[in-house]
Scaffold this motif. Structure first.
Motif, mmCIF file in Angstrom:
data_model
loop_
_atom_site.group_PDB
_atom_site.id
_atom_site.type_symbol
_atom_site.label_atom_id
_atom_site.label_comp_id
_atom_site.label_asym_id
_atom_site.label_seq_id
_atom_site.Cartn_x
_atom_site.Cartn_y
_atom_site.Cartn_z
ATOM 1 N N VAL A 67 0.846 -1.202 0.000
ATOM 2 C CA VAL A 67 0.000 0.000 0.000
ATOM 3 C C VAL A 67 0.880 1.251 0.000
ATOM 4 N N ALA A 68 1.979 1.212 0.785
ATOM 5 C CA ALA A 68 2.882 2.369 0.849
ATOM 6 C C ALA A 68 3.468 2.667 -0.526
ATOM 7 N N LEU A 69 3.879 1.604 -1.245
ATOM 8 C CA LEU A 69 4.448 1.791 -2.585
ATOM 9 C C LEU A 69 3.374 2.258 -3.564
ATOM 10 N N GLY A 70 2.149 1.685 -3.416
ATOM 11 C CA GLY A 70 1.032 2.086 -4.281
ATOM 12 C C GLY A 70 0.696 3.558 -4.078
ATOM 13 N N ALA A 71 0.671 3.983 -2.794
ATOM 14 C CA ALA A 71 0.351 5.381 -2.481
ATOM 15 C C ALA A 71 1.416 6.308 -3.062
ATOM 16 N N LEU A 72 2.670 5.834 -3.029
ATOM 17 C CA LEU A 72 3.760 6.633 -3.593
ATOM 18 C C LEU A 72 3.576 6.787 -5.109
ATOM 19 N N ALA A 73 3.157 5.694 -5.744
ATOM 20 C CA ALA A 73 2.934 5.736 -7.201
ATOM 21 C C ALA A 73 1.807 6.724 -7.533
ATOM 22 N N VAL A 74 0.728 6.686 -6.733
ATOM 23 C CA VAL A 74 -0.408 7.590 -6.992
ATOM 24 C C VAL A 74 0.008 9.035 -6.720
ATOM 25 N N LEU A 75 0.870 9.228 -5.704
ATOM 26 C CA LEU A 75 1.325 10.583 -5.360
ATOM 27 C C LEU A 75 2.109 11.209 -6.516
ATOM 28 N N MET A 76 2.697 10.356 -7.337
ATOM 29 C CA MET A 76 3.466 10.863 -8.478
ATOM 30 C C MET A 76 2.584 11.705 -9.413
ATOM 31 N N VAL A 77 1.270 11.373 -9.440
ATOM 32 C CA VAL A 77 0.360 12.095 -10.352
ATOM 33 C C VAL A 77 0.315 13.588 -9.998
ATOM 34 N N PRO A 78 -0.086 13.976 -8.755
ATOM 35 C CA PRO A 78 -0.071 15.404 -8.434
ATOM 36 C C PRO A 78 1.336 15.998 -8.403
ATOM 37 N N LEU A 79 2.312 15.138 -8.027
ATOM 38 C CA LEU A 79 3.692 15.643 -7.952
ATOM 39 C C LEU A 79 4.185 16.073 -9.338
ATOM 40 N N VAL A 80 3.951 15.220 -10.329
ATOM 41 C CA VAL A 80 4.376 15.539 -11.699
ATOM 42 C C VAL A 80 3.503 16.648 -12.277
ATOM 43 N N ALA A 81 2.177 16.537 -12.032
ATOM 44 C CA ALA A 81 1.235 17.517 -12.599
ATOM 45 C C ALA A 81 1.550 18.922 -12.086
ATOM 46 N N SER A 82 1.968 19.013 -10.822
ATOM 47 C CA SER A 82 2.230 20.333 -10.243
ATOM 48 C C SER A 82 3.412 21.037 -10.932
ATOM 49 N N GLN A 83 4.234 20.254 -11.607
ATOM 50 C CA GLN A 83 5.368 20.841 -12.318
ATOM 51 C C GLN A 83 4.919 21.535 -13.615
ATOM 52 N N PHE A 84 3.752 21.089 -14.112
ATOM 53 C CA PHE A 84 3.293 21.598 -15.416
ATOM 54 C C PHE A 84 2.109 22.558 -15.313
ATOM 55 N N VAL A 85 1.368 22.494 -14.201
ATOM 56 C CA VAL A 85 0.174 23.345 -14.060
ATOM 57 C C VAL A 85 0.555 24.632 -13.328
ATOM 58 N N GLU A 86 0.156 25.733 -13.926
ATOM 59 C CA GLU A 86 0.455 27.026 -13.290
ATOM 60 C C GLU A 86 -0.357 27.179 -12.008
ATOM 61 N N ASP A 87 0.131 27.924 -11.079
ATOM 62 C CA ASP A 87 -0.535 28.220 -9.799
ATOM 63 C C ASP A 87 -0.736 26.973 -8.926
#
Lengths: 115, 249
Positions: B84-104
């Protein structure tokens, strides 16, 4: 994956005896115990802890399944859970017996030549 | 049932011993084990053999099995937590990566940590609740309910922060209904079905009664979004109802 390995790996004595006891039909826990005792001619005594622990692992491996919960007319009016072999369970039993026959054949060959 | 006092006493002691098994094992096999012990005891009694030796042997044999099952259970729990910890880390990558491309989108590190624990907590709830039950419909019901609940909570918080309309926090009352219903149902499929239907009804009611205050094009999208959530909660309720009818009361 677990099911495949369960049919290939050597089985523990408890699992082998339970599979053997269920090979002729479904049984409840006490019925399995009595059949194991009869099959092993009294040389194997299995307690509830070993029996149900093994059944739990066998269900997870897909070797047996719960079939029904009903009264055993030969006992009393309590309803008991019956267990039965799955196709994978039967295959595992057959594979294990084949393995045993192979081991016996090798051993007999060695003894025949006095090795 | 045991008819003699000694037999009843042994059976009661054995039932107490079985409580030391991990709960999932006990719930699945406890009754059968107690019955088997009773059958063994009766066999000994009918054969005129003493019960003391049988009780001693069975209690010892079962105690060894209890230790083994608890070790296995703890090891599985550790494996589940790691997955679950690894799965949660994988899902966290979505907002982590997205935040690099989305303004504000400028979350501080602490926000990512909180979101990670939110993902991890949701995943653990699913893993621990769903594995209690074998029925696919129960597992699917838990999955859909958690997914919809998580998404509703998330979108409500984001919309409230973006729009500056604190009255939208009323949508969180759907989750409160879910929490109370789950506690009252004690994870029984029938009660959970009713809880999910109540959540769907609560959400529909709030969506109709609460003015969105948004421009028409946005209000339409919000209505569609609420419709999707109502459908998901209803679908989850139907899955629990299916599990209930299949025998998981």
């Amino acid at each position: 994956m677990a099911k495949k390995s369960a049919t290939q790996a050597p089985l523990t004595p408890a699992v082998l005896h339970i599979l053997l006891s269920l090979s002729t039909g479904e049984r409840h826990g006490y019925g399995i115990m009595k059949q194991v005792q009869a099959d092993a001619q009294g040389k194997v005594k299995m307690g509830p802890g070993t029996l149900y622990g093994s059944i739990g692992r066998m269900i997870e491996a897909g070797l047996v399944r719960e079939s029904d919960k009903r009264v055993d007319p030969e006992m009393d009016d309590e309803r008991r859970i019956y267990y039965e072999l799955t196709r994978a369970g039967r295959a595992a039993l057959e594979a294990e017996l084949k393995r045993y026959r192979g081991v016996v054949a090798v051993a007999e060959g060695r003894f025949a030549y006095g090795h | 049932m045991a008819t003699d006092p000694t037999g009843r006493r042994y059976r009661a002691w054995y039932a107490r011993l079985l409580r030391l098994y991990p709960r999932p094992f006990r719930e699945r096999f406890g009754e059968g084990m107690a019955q088997t012990f009773h059958d063994l005891r009766r066999e000994h009694r009918d054969a005129g053999r003493g019960l003391y030796g049988l009780a001693l042997w069975t209690f010892f044999e079962t105690s060894v099995a209890i230790v083994r099952e608890n070790i296995t259970h703890m090891s599985r729990l550790g494996t589940t937590m790691l997955r679950v910890a690894l799965g949660a880390l994988a899902v966290l990558m979505v907002p982590l990566v997205a935040s690099q491309f989305v303004e504000d989108w400028n979350w501080p590190v602490g926000a990512f940590v909180r979101v990670y624990f939110l993902f991890f907590g949701t995943g653990m709830v699913f893993a621990l609740v769903a594995r209690r039950m074998g029925a696919w419909s129960y597992k699917a019901g838990v999955g859909v309910a958690l997914l919809a609940g998580f998404a509703l909570g998330w979108s409500t918080m984001v919309q409230t922060a973006d729009s500056g309309h604190p009255e939208r926090l009323w949508f969180l009352s759907v989750l409160v209904v879910g929490f109370i219903g789950t506690c009252l149902a004690r994870l029984k499929a029938r009660g959970l079905a009713l809880t999910l239907f109540a959540m769907a009804a609560t959400l529909a009611l709030i969506a109709v009664v609460l003015p969105s205050g948004a421009p028409p094009y946005l209000a339409r999208n919000m209505a569609i979004g609420h419709g999707v959530f109502v459908a998901l909660f209803t679908a989850s309720g139907l899955l629990f109802r299916h599990a209930s009818l299949a025998g998981l009361k």
